[in-house]
Design an enzyme around this catalytic site. Structure first.
Site, short mmCIF file in Angstrom:
data_model
loop_
_atom_site.label_atom_id
_atom_site.label_comp_id
_atom_site.label_asym_id
_atom_site.label_seq_id
_atom_site.Cartn_x
_atom_site.Cartn_y
_atom_site.Cartn_z
N ASP A 34 -7.12 -26.73 12.86
CA ASP A 34 -6.97 -26.45 11.25
C ASP A 34 -5.62 -26.95 10.78
O ASP A 34 -5.25 -26.83 9.61
CB ASP A 34 -7.14 -24.95 10.88
CG ASP A 34 -6.05 -24.09 11.59
OD1 ASP A 34 -5.28 -24.76 12.46
OD2 ASP A 34 -6.24 -22.78 11.60
N GLY A 35 -4.75 -27.54 11.45
CA GLY A 35 -3.32 -28.07 11.12
C GLY A 35 -2.48 -26.95 11.37
O GLY A 35 -1.02 -27.33 11.21
N ARG A 113 19.01 -30.02 -2.10
CA ARG A 113 19.32 -30.23 -3.55
C ARG A 113 18.98 -29.29 -4.40
O ARG A 113 19.29 -29.19 -5.56
CB ARG A 113 18.82 -31.71 -3.95
CG ARG A 113 19.68 -32.82 -3.22
CD ARG A 113 19.05 -34.13 -3.54
NE ARG A 113 17.68 -34.32 -2.58
CZ ARG A 113 16.76 -35.29 -2.76
NH1 ARG A 113 17.29 -36.14 -3.49
NH2 ARG A 113 15.70 -34.90 -2.18
N GLN A 114 18.06 -28.23 -3.90
CA GLN A 114 17.79 -27.28 -4.97
C GLN A 114 18.71 -25.93 -4.38
O GLN A 114 18.25 -25.12 -3.96
CB GLN A 114 16.31 -26.71 -4.60
CG GLN A 114 15.79 -25.58 -5.84
CD GLN A 114 15.83 -26.03 -7.27
OE1 GLN A 114 15.64 -27.35 -7.48
NE2 GLN A 114 15.92 -25.11 -8.10
N HIS A 146 24.14 -31.31 1.31
CA HIS A 146 24.34 -31.55 0.03
C HIS A 146 25.65 -30.95 -0.37
O HIS A 146 26.71 -31.47 -1.12
CB HIS A 146 23.20 -31.72 -0.51
CG HIS A 146 23.54 -32.09 -2.06
ND1 HIS A 146 23.93 -33.47 -2.48
CD2 HIS A 146 23.34 -31.69 -3.32
CE1 HIS A 146 23.82 -33.80 -3.74
NE2 HIS A 146 23.52 -32.82 -4.28
N ASP A 184 28.15 -41.20 -7.14
CA ASP A 184 28.43 -40.09 -8.30
C ASP A 184 29.39 -39.25 -7.85
O ASP A 184 30.09 -39.39 -6.52
CB ASP A 184 27.02 -39.42 -8.37
CG ASP A 184 26.53 -38.86 -7.17
OD1 ASP A 184 27.39 -38.79 -5.97
OD2 ASP A 184 25.53 -38.73 -6.85
N LYS A 207 27.21 -40.20 -12.76
CA LYS A 207 25.71 -40.26 -12.90
C LYS A 207 25.16 -39.47 -13.49
O LYS A 207 25.55 -38.21 -13.52
CB LYS A 207 25.31 -40.32 -11.33
CG LYS A 207 23.82 -40.60 -11.28
CD LYS A 207 23.47 -40.59 -9.73
CE LYS A 207 23.24 -39.18 -9.25
NZ LYS A 207 22.70 -39.26 -7.74
N ARG A 209 21.39 -37.59 -14.15
CA ARG A 209 19.89 -37.81 -13.71
C ARG A 209 19.35 -37.30 -14.98
O ARG A 209 19.24 -36.30 -15.47
CB ARG A 209 19.67 -37.00 -12.56
CG ARG A 209 18.52 -37.19 -12.01
CD ARG A 209 18.21 -36.28 -10.72
NE ARG A 209 18.74 -37.11 -9.46
CZ ARG A 209 18.26 -38.39 -8.93
NH1 ARG A 209 17.04 -38.87 -9.42
NH2 ARG A 209 18.61 -38.90 -8.00
N ASP A 233 26.65 -42.62 0.31
CA ASP A 233 26.14 -41.23 -0.40
C ASP A 233 25.43 -40.39 0.90
O ASP A 233 25.66 -40.85 1.99
CB ASP A 233 24.77 -41.74 -1.39
CG ASP A 233 24.77 -40.63 -2.36
OD1 ASP A 233 25.38 -39.55 -2.53
OD2 ASP A 233 24.16 -40.94 -3.26
#
Ligand code: R5P
Length: 309
Positions: A34-35, A113-114, A146, A184, A207, A209, A233
């Site tokens: 089933d994964g 990045r969140q 990050h 950036d 930069k 976004r 980067d």
């Protein structure tokens, strides 16, 4: 100290083990029909996992990697606690708790990045993820995160390490750039470190976004005419940041433009897009990708040595 890996991180773990003088053990990991994920510390590895501190190398990306990491840490924790009771009656179940000593090395920390609540009601996903995995380990090493500020004040020690020395060495050897550009402000410290190590000129762009696929750079005069430039980067995802920065460099006469980063995500045709904008792409193997030419293992080894000492 055994260096352990499951479905991800195997190559890095293999490179890491000799750098810290230890053996690499592969833990069992597969999928049910089933994964759902299945993980296990094999019987023959139980004594090693209990013998001294252990390091698990595992990415929290993609989402299946998060679950895999948590399940592996849970299995390792139980083995070290001596909780080996099982329905098949396998193994010597009369063993004690060997105490703390589980370290997690994360080459690519997903959701990095969140790192802020950009809009009311959002999850600060990077923090939530770190809070979960830190419950199962005694310390972490994270490669080129990050924005490390998001993990301030966690309950376990964290060493932030960077592959910029290895990226500088690779660029120096393969490209020999005259000029390093940060695309950036967020990448200034990493890119300027590379410029300093190579001993070449450095500048950065600002930069904005607009959305996940659209970015704009504030126009800036760069002294790049006739020069070989490398853009540095922390990660490349859609490639938009690099392509736009490369356009600015070409307009100002750059002779060659190369891109380098730690984490090569290369989402949605990014490599083909980049092929039309840059002369070469260099990344570490924190994520498997066709441009991974720099080993992430030395940076992780530096962090582990500091963390464990
Ligand atoms: C963001 O600030 C990061 O440092 C990268 O510049 C960004 O994630 C790259 O994304 P993309 O390749 O989609 O422009």
């Amino acid at each position: 100290m055994p260096v352990l890996s499951g479905a991800s991180g195997g190559e890095i773990a293999q490179g890491l083990a000799p750098l810290i003088g230890m053996e690499h053990l592969v833990l069992e990991s597969r999928r049910f029909p089933d994964g759902e994920a299945y993980v296990r510390v094999p019987l023959e590895s139980i004594d090693s996992v209990r013998s001294e501190n252990v390091v698990l190398v595992s990415n929290t990306y993609p989402d299946s990697g998060i679950l895999q990491t948590i399940l592996l840490l849970g299995a390792i924790r139980d083995v070290r606690m001596g909780d080996l009771s099982n329905l098949k009656g396998e193994g010597d179940i009369d063993v004690g708790n060997v105490g703390p000593g589980i370290f997690l090395a994360i080459p690519y920390f997903g959701y990095a990045r969140q790192d802020k609540r950009f809009s009311a009601g959002e999850s600060v996903s990077a923090r939530v993820l770190a809070e979960i995995v830190s419950r199962f380990c005694d310390g972490m090493v994270i490669l080129d995160l990050h924005a490390p500020e998001v993990l301030q004040g966690m309950d376990v020690p964290i060493k932030y390490v960077s592959s910029m020395p290895e990226i500088a060495e690779s660029l120096h050897r393969n490209v020999n750039p005259d000029f390093i550009l940060s695309p950036d402000k967020g990448a200034i410290s990493r890119a300027s470190e590379v410029a300093n190590l190579i001993g070449c000129e450095f500048s950065y762009l600002e930069k904005t976004r607009i959305d996940a696929h659209t970015i704009e750079h504030t126009p800036k005069d760069l002294d790049v005419s006739g020069k070989i430039v490398s853009i540095v980067d922390d990660m490349i995802s859609t490639g938009g940041t690099i392509c736009r920065a490369s356009d600015a460099l070409r307009r100002q006469g750059a002779k060659e433009v190369h891109a380098a980063c730690t984490h090569g995500l290369f989402t949605g045709g990014a490599l083909s897009r980049l092929a039309n904008h840059v002369d070469g792409v260099y990344t570490t193997d924190s994520l498997p990708n066709p441009r991974a030419s720099v080993s992430a293992a030395p940076a992780i080894a530096r962090g582990l040595k500091e963390l464990i000492s």
